[in-house]
Motif scaffolding. Sequence first.
Motif, PDB file in Angstrom:
ATOM      1  N   SER A  76     -14.264   4.352   6.397  1.00 24.24           N
ATOM      2  CA  SER A  76     -13.311   5.244   7.075  1.00 24.24           C
ATOM      3  C   SER A  76     -13.970   5.944   8.250  1.00 24.24           C
ATOM      4  O   SER A  76     -13.356   6.133   9.313  1.00 24.24           O
ATOM      5  CB  SER A  76     -12.732   6.267   6.084  1.00 24.24           C
ATOM      6  OG  SER A  76     -13.694   7.227   5.693  1.00 24.24           O
TER       7      SER A  76
ATOM      8  N   GLY B 132      -6.990   6.588  -0.981  1.00 19.85           N
ATOM      9  CA  GLY B 132      -7.788   6.483   0.239  1.00 19.85           C
ATOM     10  C   GLY B 132      -7.879   5.048   0.725  1.00 19.85           C
ATOM     11  O   GLY B 132      -7.746   4.778   1.926  1.00 19.85           O
ATOM     12  N   LEU B 133      -8.083   4.114  -0.196  1.00 20.96           N
ATOM     13  CA  LEU B 133      -8.177   2.701   0.161  1.00 20.96           C
ATOM     14  C   LEU B 133      -6.853   2.197   0.746  1.00 20.96           C
ATOM     15  O   LEU B 133      -6.840   1.418   1.706  1.00 20.96           O
ATOM     16  CB  LEU B 133      -8.554   1.880  -1.076  1.00 20.96           C
ATOM     17  CG  LEU B 133      -8.747   0.376  -0.883  1.00 20.96           C
ATOM     18  CD1 LEU B 133      -9.786   0.078   0.193  1.00 20.96           C
ATOM     19  CD2 LEU B 133      -9.129  -0.288  -2.200  1.00 20.96           C
ATOM     20  N   SER B 134      -5.750   2.662   0.193  1.00 21.43           N
ATOM     21  CA  SER B 134      -4.435   2.263   0.698  1.00 21.43           C
ATOM     22  C   SER B 134      -4.220   2.786   2.122  1.00 21.43           C
ATOM     23  O   SER B 134      -3.717   2.054   2.987  1.00 21.43           O
ATOM     24  CB  SER B 134      -3.334   2.783  -0.235  1.00 21.43           C
ATOM     25  OG  SER B 134      -3.425   2.183  -1.513  1.00 21.43           O
ATOM     26  N   TYR B 135      -4.605   4.030   2.366  1.00 17.73           N
ATOM     27  CA  TYR B 135      -4.503   4.577   3.729  1.00 17.73           C
ATOM     28  C   TYR B 135      -5.388   3.781   4.689  1.00 17.73           C
ATOM     29  O   TYR B 135      -5.002   3.516   5.831  1.00 17.73           O
ATOM     30  CB  TYR B 135      -4.896   6.048   3.753  1.00 17.73           C
ATOM     31  CG  TYR B 135      -3.807   6.992   3.311  1.00 17.73           C
ATOM     32  CD1 TYR B 135      -2.559   6.989   3.933  1.00 17.73           C
ATOM     33  CD2 TYR B 135      -4.019   7.901   2.275  1.00 17.73           C
ATOM     34  CE1 TYR B 135      -1.553   7.861   3.534  1.00 17.73           C
ATOM     35  CE2 TYR B 135      -3.020   8.779   1.873  1.00 17.73           C
ATOM     36  CZ  TYR B 135      -1.783   8.751   2.504  1.00 17.73           C
ATOM     37  OH  TYR B 135      -0.792   9.608   2.110  1.00 17.73           O
ATOM     38  N   LEU B 136      -6.551   3.391   4.218  1.00 19.51           N
ATOM     39  CA  LEU B 136      -7.462   2.592   5.047  1.00 19.51           C
ATOM     40  C   LEU B 136      -6.799   1.281   5.448  1.00 19.51           C
ATOM     41  O   LEU B 136      -6.882   0.857   6.615  1.00 19.51           O
ATOM     42  CB  LEU B 136      -8.738   2.319   4.240  1.00 19.51           C
ATOM     43  CG  LEU B 136     -10.002   1.901   4.983  1.00 19.51           C
ATOM     44  CD1 LEU B 136     -10.438   2.959   5.993  1.00 19.51           C
ATOM     45  CD2 LEU B 136     -11.120   1.636   3.985  1.00 19.51           C
TER      46      LEU B 136
ATOM     47  N   TYR C 186       0.798  -1.225   0.000  1.00 18.16           N
ATOM     48  CA  TYR C 186       0.000   0.000   0.000  1.00 18.16           C
ATOM     49  C   TYR C 186       0.834   1.280   0.000  1.00 18.16           C
ATOM     50  O   TYR C 186       0.464   2.253  -0.661  1.00 18.16           O
ATOM     51  CB  TYR C 186      -0.967  -0.020   1.178  1.00 18.16           C
ATOM     52  CG  TYR C 186      -1.953  -1.164   1.096  1.00 18.16           C
ATOM     53  CD1 TYR C 186      -2.926  -1.193   0.096  1.00 18.16           C
ATOM     54  CD2 TYR C 186      -1.886  -2.237   1.981  1.00 18.16           C
ATOM     55  CE1 TYR C 186      -3.818  -2.248  -0.021  1.00 18.16           C
ATOM     56  CE2 TYR C 186      -2.770  -3.302   1.878  1.00 18.16           C
ATOM     57  CZ  TYR C 186      -3.736  -3.304   0.881  1.00 18.16           C
ATOM     58  OH  TYR C 186      -4.605  -4.357   0.776  1.00 18.16           O
TER      59      TYR C 186
ATOM     60  N   GLN D 254      -6.441   9.992   7.535  1.00 13.83           N
ATOM     61  CA  GLN D 254      -5.954  10.337   6.201  1.00 13.83           C
ATOM     62  C   GLN D 254      -6.855   9.728   5.131  1.00 13.83           C
ATOM     63  O   GLN D 254      -7.139  10.365   4.111  1.00 13.83           O
ATOM     64  CB  GLN D 254      -4.515   9.838   6.036  1.00 13.83           C
ATOM     65  CG  GLN D 254      -3.805  10.368   4.800  1.00 13.83           C
ATOM     66  CD  GLN D 254      -3.626  11.875   4.799  1.00 13.83           C
ATOM     67  OE1 GLN D 254      -3.513  12.486   5.853  1.00 13.83           O
ATOM     68  NE2 GLN D 254      -3.641  12.477   3.627  1.00 13.83           N
ATOM     69  N   ALA D 255      -7.310   8.502   5.369  1.00  8.91           N
ATOM     70  CA  ALA D 255      -8.229   7.857   4.417  1.00  8.91           C
ATOM     71  C   ALA D 255      -9.518   8.661   4.286  1.00  8.91           C
ATOM     72  O   ALA D 255      -9.980   8.936   3.172  1.00  8.91           O
ATOM     73  CB  ALA D 255      -8.543   6.434   4.880  1.00  8.91           C
ATOM     74  N   GLU D 256     -10.098   9.043   5.419  1.00  7.53           N
ATOM     75  CA  GLU D 256     -11.338   9.828   5.395  1.00  7.53           C
ATOM     76  C   GLU D 256     -11.133  11.138   4.638  1.00  7.53           C
ATOM     77  O   GLU D 256     -11.998  11.553   3.845  1.00  7.53           O
ATOM     78  CB  GLU D 256     -11.796  10.121   6.824  1.00  7.53           C
ATOM     79  CG  GLU D 256     -13.108  10.911   6.868  1.00  7.53           C
ATOM     80  CD  GLU D 256     -13.371  11.536   8.230  1.00  7.53           C
ATOM     81  OE1 GLU D 256     -14.549  11.690   8.586  1.00  7.53           O
ATOM     82  OE2 GLU D 256     -12.386  11.909   8.917  1.00  7.53           O
TER      83      GLU D 256
ATOM     84  N   TYR E 111     -16.301   2.498   0.961  1.00  7.52           N
ATOM     85  CA  TYR E 111     -15.034   2.714   1.669  1.00  7.52           C
ATOM     86  C   TYR E 111     -14.978   4.065   2.374  1.00  7.52           C
ATOM     87  O   TYR E 111     -14.325   4.191   3.419  1.00  7.52           O
ATOM     88  CB  TYR E 111     -13.858   2.531   0.715  1.00  7.52           C
ATOM     89  CG  TYR E 111     -13.645   1.082   0.342  1.00  7.52           C
ATOM     90  CD1 TYR E 111     -13.442   0.117   1.327  1.00  7.52           C
ATOM     91  CD2 TYR E 111     -13.658   0.655  -0.987  1.00  7.52           C
ATOM     92  CE1 TYR E 111     -13.255  -1.227   1.003  1.00  7.52           C
ATOM     93  CE2 TYR E 111     -13.470  -0.683  -1.316  1.00  7.52           C
ATOM     94  CZ  TYR E 111     -13.275  -1.620  -0.309  1.00  7.52           C
ATOM     95  OH  TYR E 111     -13.103  -2.954  -0.631  1.00  7.52           O
TER      96      TYR E 111
END
Length: 282
Positions: free
Chosen positions: A203, A160-164, A131, A171-173, A199
């Motif tokens: 978040s 965003g998915l990678s941060y999740l 990620y 950060q994802a949100e 997703y």
Amino acid sequence: MKKRIYIILFCISAAILGCKEIKTESKEKQKLLSETELKPQKEQQDSIIEKYLKNGAWKYWVYSQEWQSEVDKGLAQDSTIAYLWQQKAMPLIKQGKYEIGLEYINKAVKYDREEWQDYRAFTKCIFAKTYREAIIDFQDCKKRYGNAFVMDHSYDFYIGLSYLQLNEFEQAEKVFKMDFDRVIANKGKDWFHHLDLFYFGISKYELKKYQEAIEIFDLALEIYPEFSDVQAYKAKCLSKLGRKEEAIELDRLAELNGKAGNSINEDNVIYEWYPYQMRWKK
């Protein structure tokens, strides 16, 4: 004296303009020469693709050694054809052979970055699950080409998915919200993708913003009413808010829909289990 200065300045200006015209003319000649040189090269590469892909590899099972052998024959003719490297990598990636597959995708990016870098970033996110590397690749793509799309989703979606997946929920949100606002501003809510909303809602769920998560999940359910994964996480949010009976009822419905196959419906879900996808016992 003034007249002499004006004459000197005029001569300098004329010389500068003359140089610019020569440079412009030179660039135009170089461009025409380049296009003239590239045309036969492209024709030759197209003929290699025709011979070793369309009439070669594509006639065999995608996971066969024959597929790889035909692609290799094409690469032996011209190792700079990025599409051949991608076609060599793709079956391996789908078989879970990420390390070697990514070596070949790197070759594709080397010879045609604009075409294949976002594909590499997508592969890192969804398949290889590296990620941090995916984020770096997608951010570089954004700098070069803007927030474009690959496999039906924006670069920001995958960031965003990678941060999740790295448990960096704030950060994802932030990234999902930015993408959400972009769709609202440029297209309107009718252009939302249910997976993007799923997703984004996740978040918020991870940040314990349960009511906000429910609101996002409801938008996803407007698009895909039987989306079992959304229903399951919405049920968890309802339970956290003390709405136990609603949660139990929705969780039962989610299980029924999940067992009926109403889950994440991305093309590549047949190869990879997607983040936060529920696993229903049959």
